[in-house]
Write an enzyme that holds these catalytic residues in place. Sequence first.
Site, mmCIF file in Angstrom:
data_model
loop_
_atom_site.group_PDB
_atom_site.id
_atom_site.type_symbol
_atom_site.label_atom_id
_atom_site.label_comp_id
_atom_site.label_asym_id
_atom_site.label_seq_id
_atom_site.Cartn_x
_atom_site.Cartn_y
_atom_site.Cartn_z
ATOM 1 N N CYS A 171 0.795 -1.232 0.000
ATOM 2 C CA CYS A 171 0.000 0.000 0.000
ATOM 3 C C CYS A 171 0.824 1.277 0.000
ATOM 4 O O CYS A 171 0.514 2.222 -0.729
ATOM 5 C CB CYS A 171 -0.999 0.004 1.154
ATOM 6 S SG CYS A 171 -0.298 0.197 2.799
ATOM 7 N N HIS A 205 -2.531 1.076 7.272
ATOM 8 C CA HIS A 205 -2.840 1.188 5.850
ATOM 9 C C HIS A 205 -2.770 2.643 5.401
ATOM 10 O O HIS A 205 -3.160 3.543 6.140
ATOM 11 C CB HIS A 205 -4.230 0.628 5.545
ATOM 12 C CG HIS A 205 -4.615 0.761 4.103
ATOM 13 N ND1 HIS A 205 -3.896 0.180 3.085
ATOM 14 C CD2 HIS A 205 -5.644 1.437 3.500
ATOM 15 C CE1 HIS A 205 -4.462 0.478 1.922
ATOM 16 N NE2 HIS A 205 -5.509 1.225 2.149
ATOM 17 N N ASP A 265 -7.801 4.836 -3.607
ATOM 18 C CA ASP A 265 -6.904 3.859 -2.999
ATOM 19 C C ASP A 265 -6.541 2.825 -4.060
ATOM 20 O O ASP A 265 -7.426 2.168 -4.615
ATOM 21 C CB ASP A 265 -7.615 3.197 -1.814
ATOM 22 C CG ASP A 265 -6.693 2.373 -0.943
ATOM 23 O OD1 ASP A 265 -5.572 2.064 -1.378
ATOM 24 O OD2 ASP A 265 -7.109 2.026 0.180
#
Length: 281
Positions: free
Chosen positions: A78, A117, A134
């Site tokens: 991420c 995250h 995202d």
Amino acid sequence: MADSTRTTAPFSLDAYLERIGWEGARRPDAATLGGVQLAHLRAVPFENLDALGGRAPSLDLADLTAKLVHGRRRGGYCYEHNTLFAAALEALGVRVTRLTARVVLGADRFEDRPRTHMALLAELPGDPRPYLVDVGFGALGSLLAPVPLVADTEFHDAGRRHRLVHAPQRGPLETWVLQAYAADGWQAQYAFTVEPFEPADYEVINWHVATNPRSPFSRRPYVQRLAPDAHLLLDGDRLTVTHTADGTVTERKLSDEAEARRVLAEEFGIDAPEGLTLLGD
């Protein structure tokens, strides 16, 4: 811990858009935002092979460009994906706020999960609504399109269903929860607030997630790819394919190291680093 310094090498929007195969407009509008997000997701796989090899991946933009853009046969997790994506959006004229979130999928209590995250909030010129975007959430419930920061409204994004809801407020800021619809109903994916985080914050989180021996990312391969007709996931020695058209799932166990490397190369477009043990003992 990784060095938090940053190079001043210019970001090449042309190279990035070529890597993801985006040939559309380059305007800071909703259509471009959504198109680039989906193109990125389909072009660059999610993978944790650096962490599996015992090191935190660099978040330096020049290093990310070398690995994810020019490397072409690698992906990232991420912090890598969304750091690169944020740079691309800013080059397109989009204002970006970098966020952190608690991954709460399967959690009984949200506060038991740390903020590990990275997600993004995008603001477009002339549009009063910010969007949650995202490209780095390694799960089947990940966003495939921008979602306006609006509570209790269902959005359909490239075949998936999402909504944002509010969690009970425990501090001065509202807590938002991204939910994805699955066969058994709405499932919480991650929870976040909208205060900005800085690159130095992600250096600390990145190092912890990559090197902590209790982190799942440091113990087994976790790789996913979004194909036009399926979602592919390699979790340890288990390959799972979820078909988009009807939701059917096929699963098989990989037999050995050679098969794992072959699956990564052929199914995910990833060349695993030499010397890296994928399946362990």
